[in-house]
Design a protein around this motif. Structure first.
Motif, PDB file in Angstrom:
ATOM      1  N   ASN A   1       0.717  -1.168  -0.255  1.00  0.00           N
ATOM      2  CA  ASN A   1       0.164   0.077  -0.016  1.00  0.00           C
ATOM      3  C   ASN A   1       0.752   1.276  -0.133  1.00  0.00           C
ATOM      4  OD1 ASN A   1      -2.067   1.760   0.069  1.00  0.00           O
ATOM      5  ND2 ASN A   1      -2.388   1.568   2.347  1.00  0.00           N
ATOM      6  N   SER A   2       1.471   1.556  -1.366  1.00  0.00           N
ATOM      7  CA  SER A   2       2.334   2.691  -1.229  1.00  0.00           C
ATOM      8  C   SER A   2       2.315   3.315  -2.548  1.00  0.00           C
ATOM      9  CB  SER A   2       3.776   2.476  -1.124  1.00  0.00           C
ATOM     10  OG  SER A   2       4.201   1.514  -1.942  1.00  0.00           O
ATOM     11  N   ASN A   3       2.478   4.674  -2.708  1.00  0.00           N
ATOM     12  CA  ASN A   3       2.391   5.192  -4.093  1.00  0.00           C
ATOM     13  C   ASN A   3       3.315   6.287  -4.302  1.00  0.00           C
ATOM     14  OD1 ASN A   3       0.519   5.730  -6.534  1.00  0.00           O
ATOM     15  ND2 ASN A   3       1.079   7.734  -5.641  1.00  0.00           N
ATOM     16  N   THR A   4       4.062   6.527  -5.307  1.00  0.00           N
ATOM     17  CA  THR A   4       5.136   7.600  -5.458  1.00  0.00           C
ATOM     18  C   THR A   4       4.905   8.319  -6.768  1.00  0.00           C
ATOM     19  OG1 THR A   4       6.943   6.195  -4.357  1.00  0.00           O
ATOM     20  CG2 THR A   4       7.378   7.919  -5.892  1.00  0.00           C
ATOM     21  N   LYS A   5       4.576   9.591  -6.648  1.00  0.00           N
ATOM     22  CA  LYS A   5       4.487  10.493  -7.599  1.00  0.00           C
ATOM     23  C   LYS A   5       5.440  11.546  -7.921  1.00  0.00           C
ATOM     24  CE  LYS A   5       0.988  13.508  -9.804  1.00  0.00           C
ATOM     25  NZ  LYS A   5      -0.493  14.101  -9.572  1.00  0.00           N
ATOM     26  N   ILE A   6       6.086  11.566  -9.123  1.00  0.00           N
ATOM     27  CA  ILE A   6       7.051  12.557  -9.278  1.00  0.00           C
ATOM     28  C   ILE A   6       6.819  13.473 -10.669  1.00  0.00           C
ATOM     29  CG2 ILE A   6       9.650  13.046 -10.039  1.00  0.00           C
ATOM     30  CD1 ILE A   6      10.097  10.125  -8.588  1.00  0.00           C
ATOM     31  N   GLU A   7       6.895  14.719 -10.254  1.00  0.00           N
ATOM     32  CA  GLU A   7       6.588  15.641 -11.411  1.00  0.00           C
ATOM     33  C   GLU A   7       8.042  16.570 -11.660  1.00  0.00           C
ATOM     34  OE1 GLU A   7       2.451  17.471 -10.990  1.00  0.00           O
ATOM     35  OE2 GLU A   7       3.219  16.915  -8.884  1.00  0.00           O
ATOM     36  N   ILE A   8       8.323  16.619 -13.069  1.00  0.00           N
ATOM     37  CA  ILE A   8       9.588  17.372 -13.430  1.00  0.00           C
ATOM     38  C   ILE A   8       9.338  18.577 -14.476  1.00  0.00           C
ATOM     39  CG2 ILE A   8      11.833  17.347 -14.437  1.00  0.00           C
ATOM     40  CD1 ILE A   8      11.739  14.453 -13.621  1.00  0.00           C
ATOM     41  N   VAL A   9       9.373  19.661 -14.266  1.00  0.00           N
ATOM     42  CA  VAL A   9       8.805  20.654 -15.309  1.00  0.00           C
ATOM     43  C   VAL A   9      10.196  21.029 -15.933  1.00  0.00           C
ATOM     44  CG1 VAL A   9       7.035  21.304 -14.075  1.00  0.00           C
ATOM     45  CG2 VAL A   9       8.965  22.452 -13.578  1.00  0.00           C
ATOM     46  N   SER A  10       9.947  21.928 -16.987  1.00  0.00           N
ATOM     47  CA  SER A  10      11.121  22.512 -18.106  1.00  0.00           C
ATOM     48  C   SER A  10      12.162  23.354 -17.282  1.00  0.00           C
ATOM     49  CB  SER A  10      10.451  23.085 -19.355  1.00  0.00           C
ATOM     50  OG  SER A  10       9.698  24.316 -18.989  1.00  0.00           O
ATOM     51  N   ASN A  11      11.822  24.018 -16.269  1.00  0.00           N
ATOM     52  CA  ASN A  11      12.542  24.850 -15.654  1.00  0.00           C
ATOM     53  C   ASN A  11      13.618  24.150 -14.542  1.00  0.00           C
ATOM     54  OD1 ASN A  11      11.060  24.136 -13.262  1.00  0.00           O
ATOM     55  ND2 ASN A  11      10.585  26.537 -12.799  1.00  0.00           N
ATOM     56  N   ARG A  12      13.461  22.710 -14.582  1.00  0.00           N
ATOM     57  CA  ARG A  12      14.261  21.951 -13.774  1.00  0.00           C
ATOM     58  C   ARG A  12      13.543  21.595 -12.288  1.00  0.00           C
ATOM     59  NH1 ARG A  12      19.303  23.212 -12.873  1.00  0.00           N
ATOM     60  NH2 ARG A  12      19.141  25.414 -13.943  1.00  0.00           N
ATOM     61  N   ASP A  13      12.614  22.219 -12.150  1.00  0.00           N
ATOM     62  CA  ASP A  13      11.867  21.966 -10.820  1.00  0.00           C
ATOM     63  C   ASP A  13      11.552  20.578 -10.684  1.00  0.00           C
ATOM     64  OD1 ASP A  13      12.463  24.581  -9.847  1.00  0.00           O
ATOM     65  OD2 ASP A  13      10.483  25.301 -10.324  1.00  0.00           O
ATOM     66  N   ILE A  14      11.654  20.003  -9.630  1.00  0.00           N
ATOM     67  CA  ILE A  14      11.164  18.522  -9.263  1.00  0.00           C
ATOM     68  C   ILE A  14      10.358  18.523  -8.078  1.00  0.00           C
ATOM     69  CG2 ILE A  14      13.279  17.881  -8.599  1.00  0.00           C
ATOM     70  CD1 ILE A  14      12.539  14.900  -9.267  1.00  0.00           C
ATOM     71  N   ALA A  15       9.399  17.679  -8.165  1.00  0.00           N
ATOM     72  CA  ALA A  15       8.391  17.581  -6.810  1.00  0.00           C
ATOM     73  C   ALA A  15       7.915  16.206  -6.763  1.00  0.00           C
ATOM     74  CB  ALA A  15       7.088  18.425  -6.660  1.00  0.00           C
ATOM     75  N   TRP A  16       8.297  15.730  -5.568  1.00  0.00           N
ATOM     76  CA  TRP A  16       7.654  14.283  -5.571  1.00  0.00           C
ATOM     77  C   TRP A  16       6.826  13.956  -4.208  1.00  0.00           C
ATOM     78  CZ3 TRP A  16      12.749  15.423  -5.708  1.00  0.00           C
ATOM     79  CH2 TRP A  16      13.568  15.163  -4.486  1.00  0.00           C
TER      80      TRP A  16
END
Length: 242
Positions: free
Chosen positions: A140-155
């Protein structure tokens, strides 16, 4: 590791092996182009023949699997072609044991793994990458990672209904590595959906926004869609540890 003269395929795969005439169970090549000798070896195991490769890095040796496993493939056959590999396989299509026709792929060593060769890479302007890996029936786990073109990353990591959000900025080198790999695997022309034949696997989702707000989405049940996709998943997941 032990090598035997006769590889123990089942009767169906043995017919294919004889038709391909691979000649021997081990080969020498320089897959990573570092000037040193690497090995490609097909060996007998409890689950049938499997192929591994051994890289001479200069300071050590690295052994990695080339075969995809007996839950995914009925059998496979690998033949070197200079520093590349021609890879033949019979895929397991469903839990009832239906099999694919013989699949032929050209593989090249890139970014630390063998992936499907792409001789005509198309460059796209990547605006955003959204990657999400869900747990299986038992995890029961979930990982979400978002990367945008200015190199910002959030997970966002969620486990047992508790979420933790982290953010950072990728280095120019790491961002370029991900974008180059994404373009190399020809994400735009990959299937929208992949499925393994077995149950209780996790599902990976990939969404890429690119060029003039085009969107490509991929649902990958089991996370085995292509070798290139698997390498992309591993590269993105490794960002959590940097």
């Amino acid at each position: 590791m032990s090598l035997e003269d006769k590889l123990k395929y089942d009767w169906y795969c043995n017919v294919i092996n004889d038709s391909l005439k691979p000649q021997k169970a081990w080969w020498k090549a320089d897959f990573d182009l570092n000037g040193l000798t690497d090995l490609l070896i097909t060996r007998n195991t409890y689950n049938g023949p499997e192929t591994v490769y051994i890289l001479d890095t200069g300071n050590s040796f690295e052994l990695k699997n080339l075969s995809m496993g007996n839950l995914y493939e009925q059998c496979s056959f690998a033949i070197p072609n200079n520093n590349k590999i021609t890879y033949y396989s019979i895929k397991i299509l469903d839990r009832y044991g239906n099999l694919s026709k013989l699949i032929k792929q050209g593989l090249i060593y890139k970014n630390g793994s063998f992936i499907e060769e792409n001789p005509d890479v198309q460059r796209h302007h990547i605006l955003e990458i959204e990657f999400e890996m869900g747990g299986s029936h038992w995890i029961n786990s979930n990982t979400k990672i978002e990367i945008v073109s200015n190199r910002d990353i959030a997970w966002t990591v969620t486990k047992d209904d508790h979420s933790h959000v982290y953010s950072s900025k990728l280095s120019k080198e790491k961002f370029k590595e991900i974008i180059d790999l994404l373009n190399y695997i020809d994400f735009e022309n990959l299937h929208d959906e992949y499925n393994v034949s077995y149950s209780d696997a996790g599902t990976t989702h990939l969404k890429v926004t690119y060029d003039h707000l085009k969107v490509k989405t991929i649902r990958d049940y089991g996370g085995m869609g292509t070798r290139g996709l698997r390498k992309l998943y591993d590269t993105i997941l490794a960002l959590k540890n940097q």
